[in-house]
Motif scaffolding. Structure first.
Motif, PDB file in Angstrom:
ATOM      1  N   TYR A  17       7.015  34.157  32.124  1.00  0.00           N
ATOM      2  CA  TYR A  17       6.096  33.494  31.207  1.00  0.00           C
ATOM      3  C   TYR A  17       6.850  32.964  29.987  1.00  0.00           C
ATOM      4  O   TYR A  17       7.449  33.741  29.233  1.00  0.00           O
ATOM      5  N   LEU A  18       6.799  31.652  29.830  1.00  0.00           N
ATOM      6  CA  LEU A  18       7.569  30.973  28.793  1.00  0.00           C
ATOM      7  C   LEU A  18       6.651  30.144  27.901  1.00  0.00           C
ATOM      8  O   LEU A  18       5.551  29.761  28.306  1.00  0.00           O
ATOM      9  N   PHE A  19       7.142  29.846  26.718  1.00  0.00           N
ATOM     10  CA  PHE A  19       6.405  28.980  25.800  1.00  0.00           C
ATOM     11  C   PHE A  19       7.321  27.837  25.388  1.00  0.00           C
ATOM     12  O   PHE A  19       8.448  28.074  24.943  1.00  0.00           O
ATOM     13  N   GLY A  20       6.848  26.607  25.567  1.00  0.00           N
ATOM     14  CA  GLY A  20       7.670  25.432  25.274  1.00  0.00           C
ATOM     15  C   GLY A  20       7.411  24.883  23.884  1.00  0.00           C
ATOM     16  O   GLY A  20       6.272  24.853  23.413  1.00  0.00           O
ATOM     17  N   THR A  21       8.486  24.419  23.230  1.00  0.00           N
ATOM     18  CA  THR A  21       8.351  23.846  21.895  1.00  0.00           C
ATOM     19  C   THR A  21       9.415  22.768  21.684  1.00  0.00           C
ATOM     20  O   THR A  21      10.368  22.662  22.457  1.00  0.00           O
ATOM     21  N   THR A  22       9.242  21.973  20.644  1.00  0.00           N
ATOM     22  CA  THR A  22      10.208  20.925  20.315  1.00  0.00           C
ATOM     23  C   THR A  22      10.856  21.238  18.973  1.00  0.00           C
ATOM     24  O   THR A  22      10.232  21.849  18.106  1.00  0.00           O
ATOM     25  N   PRO A  23      12.091  20.811  18.769  1.00  0.00           N
ATOM     26  CA  PRO A  23      12.714  21.030  17.460  1.00  0.00           C
ATOM     27  C   PRO A  23      12.001  20.207  16.387  1.00  0.00           C
ATOM     28  O   PRO A  23      11.397  19.172  16.686  1.00  0.00           O
ATOM     29  N   PRO A  24      12.058  20.631  15.144  1.00  0.00           N
ATOM     30  CA  PRO A  24      11.489  19.832  14.057  1.00  0.00           C
ATOM     31  C   PRO A  24      12.250  18.506  13.913  1.00  0.00           C
ATOM     32  O   PRO A  24      13.352  18.348  14.433  1.00  0.00           O
ATOM     33  N   LYS A  25      11.644  17.568  13.189  1.00  0.00           N
ATOM     34  CA  LYS A  25      12.293  16.263  13.011  1.00  0.00           C
ATOM     35  C   LYS A  25      13.631  16.416  12.283  1.00  0.00           C
ATOM     36  O   LYS A  25      13.860  17.389  11.553  1.00  0.00           O
ATOM     37  N   GLN A  26      14.490  15.431  12.489  1.00  0.00           N
ATOM     38  CA  GLN A  26      15.887  15.519  12.064  1.00  0.00           C
ATOM     39  C   GLN A  26      16.053  15.761  10.561  1.00  0.00           C
ATOM     40  O   GLN A  26      16.998  16.409  10.117  1.00  0.00           O
ATOM     41  N   GLY A  51      10.353  34.370  27.199  1.00  0.00           N
ATOM     42  CA  GLY A  51      11.310  33.506  26.523  1.00  0.00           C
ATOM     43  C   GLY A  51      10.660  32.197  26.124  1.00  0.00           C
ATOM     44  O   GLY A  51       9.454  32.012  26.296  1.00  0.00           O
ATOM     45  N   LEU A  52      11.476  31.327  25.580  1.00  0.00           N
ATOM     46  CA  LEU A  52      10.976  30.025  25.124  1.00  0.00           C
ATOM     47  C   LEU A  52      11.792  28.903  25.742  1.00  0.00           C
ATOM     48  O   LEU A  52      12.909  29.114  26.223  1.00  0.00           O
ATOM     49  N   ILE A  53      11.207  27.723  25.711  1.00  0.00           N
ATOM     50  CA  ILE A  53      11.906  26.495  26.102  1.00  0.00           C
ATOM     51  C   ILE A  53      11.956  25.595  24.883  1.00  0.00           C
ATOM     52  O   ILE A  53      10.945  25.410  24.204  1.00  0.00           O
ATOM     53  N   VAL A  54      13.126  25.043  24.595  1.00  0.00           N
ATOM     54  CA  VAL A  54      13.258  24.040  23.540  1.00  0.00           C
ATOM     55  C   VAL A  54      13.642  22.724  24.203  1.00  0.00           C
ATOM     56  O   VAL A  54      14.672  22.626  24.878  1.00  0.00           O
ATOM     57  N   VAL A  93      16.203  31.807  25.329  1.00  0.00           N
ATOM     58  CA  VAL A  93      15.679  30.452  25.142  1.00  0.00           C
ATOM     59  C   VAL A  93      16.369  29.511  26.122  1.00  0.00           C
ATOM     60  O   VAL A  93      17.599  29.509  26.242  1.00  0.00           O
ATOM     61  N   ILE A  94      15.568  28.727  26.835  1.00  0.00           N
ATOM     62  CA  ILE A  94      16.092  27.681  27.726  1.00  0.00           C
ATOM     63  C   ILE A  94      16.185  26.392  26.912  1.00  0.00           C
ATOM     64  O   ILE A  94      15.201  25.947  26.334  1.00  0.00           O
ATOM     65  N   THR A  95      17.373  25.807  26.879  1.00  0.00           N
ATOM     66  CA  THR A  95      17.604  24.604  26.086  1.00  0.00           C
ATOM     67  C   THR A  95      17.736  23.393  27.002  1.00  0.00           C
ATOM     68  O   THR A  95      18.593  23.365  27.885  1.00  0.00           O
ATOM     69  N   TYR A  96      16.884  22.402  26.799  1.00  0.00           N
ATOM     70  CA  TYR A  96      16.960  21.163  27.566  1.00  0.00           C
ATOM     71  C   TYR A  96      18.092  20.280  27.038  1.00  0.00           C
ATOM     72  O   TYR A  96      18.415  20.312  25.848  1.00  0.00           O
ATOM     73  N   LYS A  97      18.665  19.483  27.952  1.00  0.00           N
ATOM     74  CA  LYS A  97      19.694  18.518  27.566  1.00  0.00           C
ATOM     75  C   LYS A  97      19.510  17.230  28.368  1.00  0.00           C
ATOM     76  O   LYS A  97      19.566  17.234  29.597  1.00  0.00           O
ATOM     77  N   SER A  98      19.269  16.130  27.653  1.00  0.00           N
ATOM     78  CA  SER A  98      19.215  14.810  28.284  1.00  0.00           C
ATOM     79  C   SER A  98      20.650  14.289  28.382  1.00  0.00           C
ATOM     80  O   SER A  98      21.359  14.208  27.372  1.00  0.00           O
ATOM     81  N   VAL A  99      21.085  13.944  29.589  1.00  0.00           N
ATOM     82  CA  VAL A  99      22.523  13.712  29.820  1.00  0.00           C
ATOM     83  C   VAL A  99      22.949  12.247  29.877  1.00  0.00           C
ATOM     84  O   VAL A  99      24.141  11.950  29.922  1.00  0.00           O
ATOM     85  N   SER A 100      22.002  11.317  29.893  1.00  0.00           N
ATOM     86  CA  SER A 100      22.352   9.936  30.249  1.00  0.00           C
ATOM     87  C   SER A 100      22.980   9.118  29.120  1.00  0.00           C
ATOM     88  O   SER A 100      23.591   8.088  29.368  1.00  0.00           O
TER      89      SER A 100
END
Length: 317
Positions: A17-26, A51-54, A93-100
């Motif tokens: 069971y995870l909870f997803g969130t986004t980082p605050p603005k830059q 855990g969480l997902i960012v 925490v699972i950290t997403y990474k956009s690779v392109s």
């Protein structure tokens, strides 16, 4: 020592069971980012989560002709926010990474820093949102670079039931991504139960044919409290059947109606998929920073977790 996500993912007798969130603005200061993290974790204080997902938020305007319902704003580095949340919550925490957007050398630098400076251990790599525009590093090449890297990340992939509905081959993508190192998958937000059932059923069948065990699939659910949020969901490519859209728009409380829809969708999916021996998890997110929708996501988390726990307990009888 607390069990890490690798251990939890490998235990098919339990949910994850995870909870997803986004980082605050830059432009957010360190103190303000810490305050935002504290508010999130206060909301989760009485919730049992693993855990969480960012997320790594990208513009994605190349993917669709329609204007973005909410303006795109660059965020703090997801790795930095992941570290902040991990240290405060004492949870993985699972950290997403956009690779392109960058080349292989830059991606390897990202991996080095993620592991050594930010303590990232679990990551989901995301490819280009569109075939349009320049792609400096494909998802397949990123997987290959990560496989060669000395750090032992637990790698996850994204799965999109909508893609299966249109192309019929998402289950084959899951098999291919597993061969490239993916140990789990996180779905796009579910509002079309049948598309998810079809995709998971095809995946289970293919795994049986190949003689392999299915990887854990984490189903994402999100509340929807307004027409604007609904437009944003559809802009993101989330499939919302027409009748479901009308139910939300015409409801006295769209937020409560969306929670009922999510519960019903999960129950349908579990009814169809539990016999297929696919380990399931949940990821609950709020697509906006509206307080009502964030609070609703906590209620949704508790409700859906209780449903999965009950189904797993019944399966053990």
């Amino acid at each position: 020592m607390k069990p890490d996500l690798t251990t939890k993912f490998s235990d098919s007798s339990r949910g994850v069971y995870l909870f997803g969130t986004t980082p605050p603005k830059q432009s957010t200061s360190e103190d303000a980012a810490a305050e935002i993290a504290d508010k999130l974790l206060q909301r989760l204080q009485h919730v049992e989560y693993d855990g969480l997902i960012v997320y790594d938020i990208q513009d994605e305007t190349s993917r669709i002709d329609k204007p973005r319902p909410f303006p795109y704003m660059e965020t703090l580095d997801p790795r930095a926010y992941s570290r902040l949340i991990r240290e405060k919550a004492d949870k993985p925490v699972i950290t997403y990474k956009s690779v392109s957007q960058r080349d292989k050398a830059a991606f390897i630098d990202w991996l080095d820093e993620a592991w050594n400076e930010y303590g990232v251990r679990d990551t989901v790599l995301v490819g280009s949102p569109s075939s349009e525009g320049e792609v400096q590093l494909s998802l397949n090449h990123a997987y290959a670079a990560l496989a060669e890297h000395p750090a032992q990340f637990q790698l996850g992939g994204v799965t999109i039931a909508e893609r299966h509905a249109s192309k019929g081959n998402e289950h084959e993508r899951l098999i291919s991504k597993t061969a490239q190192g993916c140990e789990f998958f996180v779905s796009q937000a579910v509002y079309n139960a049948q598309a998810t059932i079809d995709m998971l059923s095809s995946y289970a069948r293919k795994c049986r044919e190949d003689g392999v065990a299915p990887k854990r699939v984490i189903l994402t659910f999100t509340p929807c409290g307004s027409t604007k949020t609904l437009e944003f969901m559809e802009w993101l490519g989330i499939s919302v059947p027409e009748a479901t859209r009308f139910r939300i728009m015409d409801a006295h409380s769209p937020l409560q109606e969306s929670i009922r829809i999510c519960r019903n969708n999960l129950e349908q999916i579990l009814e169809a998929v539990m016999p297929l021996d696919i380990p399931i998890g949940l990821n609950i997110e709020s697509l906006t920073n509206r307080k009502e929708e964030i609070d609703a996501s906590i209620r949704l988390f508790k409700l859906l977790k209780s449903i999965v726990d009950l189904k797993l307990a019944e399966a053990d009888l």
